[in-house]
Design an enzyme around this catalytic site. Structure first.
Site, PDB file in Angstrom:
ATOM      1  N   ASP A  28       0.845  -0.980  -0.102  1.00  0.00           N
ATOM      2  CA  ASP A  28       0.116  -0.153  -0.011  1.00  0.00           C
ATOM      3  C   ASP A  28       0.872   1.342  -0.022  1.00  0.00           C
ATOM      4  OD1 ASP A  28      -2.258  -1.655   0.291  1.00  0.00           O
ATOM      5  OD2 ASP A  28      -1.988  -1.617   2.496  1.00  0.00           O
ATOM      6  N   GLU A 195     -11.743  -1.278  -2.928  1.00  0.00           N
ATOM      7  CA  GLU A 195     -11.152  -0.517  -1.877  1.00  0.00           C
ATOM      8  C   GLU A 195     -10.136   0.372  -2.274  1.00  0.00           C
ATOM      9  OE1 GLU A 195      -9.784  -3.476   1.028  1.00  0.00           O
ATOM     10  OE2 GLU A 195      -8.284  -4.405  -0.692  1.00  0.00           O
TER      11      GLU A 195
END
Length: 308
Positions: A28, A195
């Site tokens: 991420d 997401e």
């Protein structure tokens, strides 16, 4: 059936990420070029893990954003484990947003810290920005900031009906009291596997990038990056066929190919006037280890993004 040849052809054209050296393990990623000229990447893992680079190619481990987790994080998991940070620069300071939660729940919160330099070890935490509870239809993780129409906005979301957005107070960096929770993208079927939103402006449109399907399973991950756009920051966002992202639309920008499995957890940053897509992939030639992917993000004549 007529779509299959086009799909296969598209998959064959996905570029490999930029060759990197040094400490490439990351998850991420959020990347920025600091005022000092160095690059920093923050990520899930550790107490917001940090990597530093002088040229964007050789990356070195730089510890963590924080020496220890702020005490309030433990309200959301037993280990004080932060997820999916987002770094930006505004009003003379660097702003680092991040999420704290536990796997499989939307009892979650987004927090913020600031720093004058953006370097690990220099951050001051300011607590919660926005939170979600099990009674909500959204999940307050995966934050990303954008300024639009003279206002500051934060997109966020994971599963629980998808991607949302709220307005922030530019002074505090926290959610405006009573802010409307805008709905930007979802999927028509459970578990609404979308997401990690990130919104950028190009031309007259706002482009919403998001990660679809499953992360965090090594070589079995199915993460892929899709995109839609809108002329209004609040939406509606649609893909190139006009299908709304609130109805499962989205143009496929990048998916796994070759050794690069499960491309997602993306963010976008600018460097010397050029746009770059940062993401993680799971390396099929290294036991599915998550690594940093960087690709130039360019724009077609019709305004839609592509990677190279």
């Amino acid at each position: 059936m007529a779509l299959l040849p086009n799909t296969a052809q598209a998959a064959g054209t996905y570029p490999d990420p930029r060759p990197l050296t040094g400490q490439q393990i990351i998850h991420d990623p959020t990347v920025i070029r600091l005022k000092s000229g160095r690059y920093v990447a923050y990520s899930t893992g550790g107490v917001i893990g940090a990597r530093l680079s002088r040229d964007g190619k050789q990356w070195d481990d730089a510890g963590n954003a924080f020496a220890e987790p702020p005490s309030w994080w433990y309200e959301y998991n037993d280990t004080g484990d932060p997820w999916a940070p987002d770094i930006s620069y505004r009003a003379g300071r660097y702003w680092l947003y991040y999420a704290v939660s536990s796997w499989g729940t939307n009892h979650s919160a987004i927090g913020v810290a600031t720093s004058r330099t953006g370097l690990p070890g220099t951050w001051t935490d300011h607590g919660k920005v926005f939170a979600s509870e099990t009674t909500d239809h959204w999940n307050a993780i995966d934050p990303a900031l954008i300024k639009a129409d003279g206002k500051l906005w934060m997109s966020f979301g994971s599963y629980w009906t998808g991607i949302r957005m709220v307005e922030l107070d530019p002074g505090t960096g926290k959610a405006v009291p009573g802010t409307t929770v805008h709905h930007l993208a979802t999927r028509p079927d459970l578990p609404y596997a979308v997401e990690g939103p990130y919104i950028v402006r190009h031309g007259r449109h706002y482009y919403l990038f998001a990660s679809y399907d499953a992360c965090c399973a090594g070589v079995n991950s199915t993460y892929r990056i899709k995109v839609g756009r809108s002329t209004d920051i609040r939406g509606p966002y649609v893909d190139s066929t006009g299908k709304p992202l609130l109805e499962g639309g989205g143009d496929l920008l990048l998916e796994g190919h070759g050794r690069y499995i499960g491309t997602g957890g993306q963010s976008v940053f600018q460097d010397k006037g050029k746009d770059w897509l940062a993401y993680h992939y799971y390396d099929a030639e290294d036991n599915g280890t998550p690594k940093l992917g960087l690709n130039r993000l360019t724009w077609k004549p019709n305004g839609w993004p592509t990677v190279r």
